[in-house]
Write an enzyme that holds these catalytic residues in place. Structure first.
Site, PDB file in Angstrom:
ATOM      1  N   HIS A   1     -16.272 -11.828  37.957  1.00  0.00           N
ATOM      2  CA  HIS A   1     -14.843 -11.559  37.843  1.00  0.00           C
ATOM      3  C   HIS A   1     -14.554 -10.094  38.144  1.00  0.00           C
ATOM      4  O   HIS A   1     -14.878  -9.203  37.365  1.00  0.00           O
ATOM      5  CB  HIS A   1     -14.387 -11.906  36.423  1.00  0.00           C
ATOM      6  CG  HIS A   1     -12.921 -11.778  36.196  1.00  0.00           C
ATOM      7  ND1 HIS A   1     -12.377 -10.869  35.309  1.00  0.00           N
ATOM      8  CD2 HIS A   1     -11.879 -12.458  36.733  1.00  0.00           C
ATOM      9  CE1 HIS A   1     -11.063 -11.003  35.294  1.00  0.00           C
ATOM     10  NE2 HIS A   1     -10.737 -11.954  36.158  1.00  0.00           N
TER      11      HIS A   1
ATOM     12  N   HIS B   1      -6.676  -5.749  41.616  1.00  0.00           N
ATOM     13  CA  HIS B   1      -6.198  -6.863  40.796  1.00  0.00           C
ATOM     14  C   HIS B   1      -4.687  -6.892  40.670  1.00  0.00           C
ATOM     15  O   HIS B   1      -4.083  -7.961  40.615  1.00  0.00           O
ATOM     16  CB  HIS B   1      -6.810  -6.808  39.396  1.00  0.00           C
ATOM     17  CG  HIS B   1      -6.351  -7.935  38.517  1.00  0.00           C
ATOM     18  ND1 HIS B   1      -5.297  -7.808  37.631  1.00  0.00           N
ATOM     19  CD2 HIS B   1      -6.766  -9.214  38.422  1.00  0.00           C
ATOM     20  CE1 HIS B   1      -5.110  -8.965  37.021  1.00  0.00           C
ATOM     21  NE2 HIS B   1      -5.984  -9.838  37.478  1.00  0.00           N
TER      22      HIS B   1
END
Length: 313
Positions: free
Chosen positions: A23, A65
Site C-alpha cells: 500500500h 495519494h
C-alpha cells in the site's frame, strides 16, 4: 517490452494463493509513494505494488495519494503564495518542473500538523522526491529484471470526476502510460483501480481498458455486486466491511459467488481495527475465515511472512 509482457503472463496465471499488495509501497517504514518505499516493498516480496495517480498542471501523471500536496511535502514553504482559497495546495496547480522541487516527507495530519503515525519515519526529514508514473513503472520493471522476481503494479486513478471538473481528463492519460509499459490486458500483472463506479464503467467501455479492473468501495459504499461483475474483476472494500470487531461478514462470500476477487485495504500494524489484538489475528480473520484474495498493507514484510508461514503448514 514484449518479453516483459510474457513474463507477467506467467506470473498472473500462476498466482493462485492470496497475495500481498504494498500500500503506497512499504509505507509503514518509508514515506509513502517515494522511490525508496517502492524499492523496499519489492525487496520485502510484495506481489503487487500500488501507485496512486494524480495529474500535474501540464498533464503529467505523478504518483501521489492526494490531490493535495501540503500533508506530504514542503510545498507551503517553497510556494507559500500558491494555495487556493480553501488553504490547500493542489498538485494540479503545479507543473512537473515545480513538483520536482518539493521535498516529500512522512504524512502529517492536516488539522493538527502533527505526524499521522508518530512511530514511522521522522516527519519532514529525508529529502524524498516525487515520482512520475512513467518513472515508477520503469523502476519496477528494472527491479523485476535485476532480481528475477516479478512484482505487479496496482495503479489507482484518483478523483477522475474532480480532475475533469478542473479541465483535465486523467484516465486516458494513465492508460497511455500503462500501454507504453506493456500493461494492456488481463494477461499482465496489473490491476487498475478507482473509487468512482461511473469511471470504472467508462474505463471498461468508452476508454476500452482490457486489463484487470477493481472497483474500490469505501467503508459505507453500497454497490450492487451483480452490476459490478459486469465491468470489474473484483472489489476493494475497507477491512471494516469484511471484519467487524472479530466477526467476519458475508461480503467476500457474496463477491466470490459472482466470480469477483476481493482485495481489502489496509493492514496497518500501528493502527489496528478496534477489537483486534494483533496483525496476526486480523490476517487470520481475513485470509483463513473470510478467504480474501489479497490484502493491501503498509507493512509488506508482515503479510508476506505470515502467508509464507501459513502456506508451509
Amino acid at each position: 517490452m514484449k518479453r516483459l509482457g510474457l513474463y507477467l503472463f506467467t506470473f498472473a496465471t500462476a498466482a493462485a494463493q492470496p497475495v500481498t499488495i504494498a500500500h503506497r509501497g512499504a509505507s509503514g517504514y518509508v514515506p509513502e509513494h517515494t522511490r525508496e518505499a517502492k524499492v523496499m516493498a519489492h525487496a520485502q516480496g510484495a506481489e503487487f505494488i500500488e501507485q496512486d495517480v494524480v495529474l500535474s498542471k501540464d498533464d503529467v501523471p505523478v504518483v501521489l495519494h492526494d490531490i493535495h500536496l501540503d500533508t506530504t511535502s514542503d510545498v507551503a514553504t517553497r510556494f507559500p503564495d500558491r494555495k487556493r482559497a480553501d488553504g490547500r495546495y493542489y498538485a494540479l496547480d503545479f507543473t512537473l518542473a515545480e513538483l520536482r522541487q518539493l521535498s516529500m516527507h512522512e504524512r502529517l495530519d492536516h488539522k493538527t500538523g502533527k505526524q499521522a503515525y508518530p512511530k514511522r519515519f521522522p516527519a519532514t526529514t529525508g529529502g524524498f522526491r516525487i515520482l512520475t508514473l512513467d518513472e515508477e513503472l520503469e523502476l519496477i520493471a528494472g527491479l523485476n529484471h535485476s532480481t528475477g522476481r516479478v512484482a505487479g503494479i496496482y495503479p489507482e486513478i484518483k478523483q477522475p470526476a474532480w480532475h475533469r471538473q478542473e479541465g483535465h481528463d486523467i484516465s486516458p492519460i494513465v492508460l497511455r502510460v500503462l500501454a507504453k509499459h506493456g500493461y494492456t490486458s488481463k494477461e499482465h500483472a496489473c490491476y487498475l483501480q478507482c473509487f468512482e463506479l461511473d469511471e470504472v464503467k467508462r474505463l471498461r467501455s468508452e476508454l476500452g481498458w482490457k486489463g484487470r479492473l477493481i472497483f474500490l468501495m469505501g467503508g459505507k459504499t453500497k454497490a450492487d455486486l451483480s452490476e459490478v461483475v459486469k465491468i470489474a474483476d473484483g472489489i476493494g472494500p475497507a477491512i471494516s466491511s469484511i471484519v467487524s470487531s472479530t466477526t467476519v461478514t458475508d461480503l467476500t462470500s457474496q463477491a466470490h459467488a459472482l466470480g469477483l476477487a476481493v482485495h481489502p485495504y489496509t493492514l496497518r500494524v500501528d493502527d489496528l481495527p478496534k477489537g483486534i489484538s494483533s496483525s496476526e489475528e486480523l490476517m487470520r480473520l481475513l485470509f483463513d475465515e473470510a478467504k480474501v484474495d489479497a490484502l493491501f498493507t503498509d507493512f509488506p514484510d508482515v503479510t508476506v511472512n505470515w502467508l509464507k508461514k501459513t502456506k508451509s503448514r
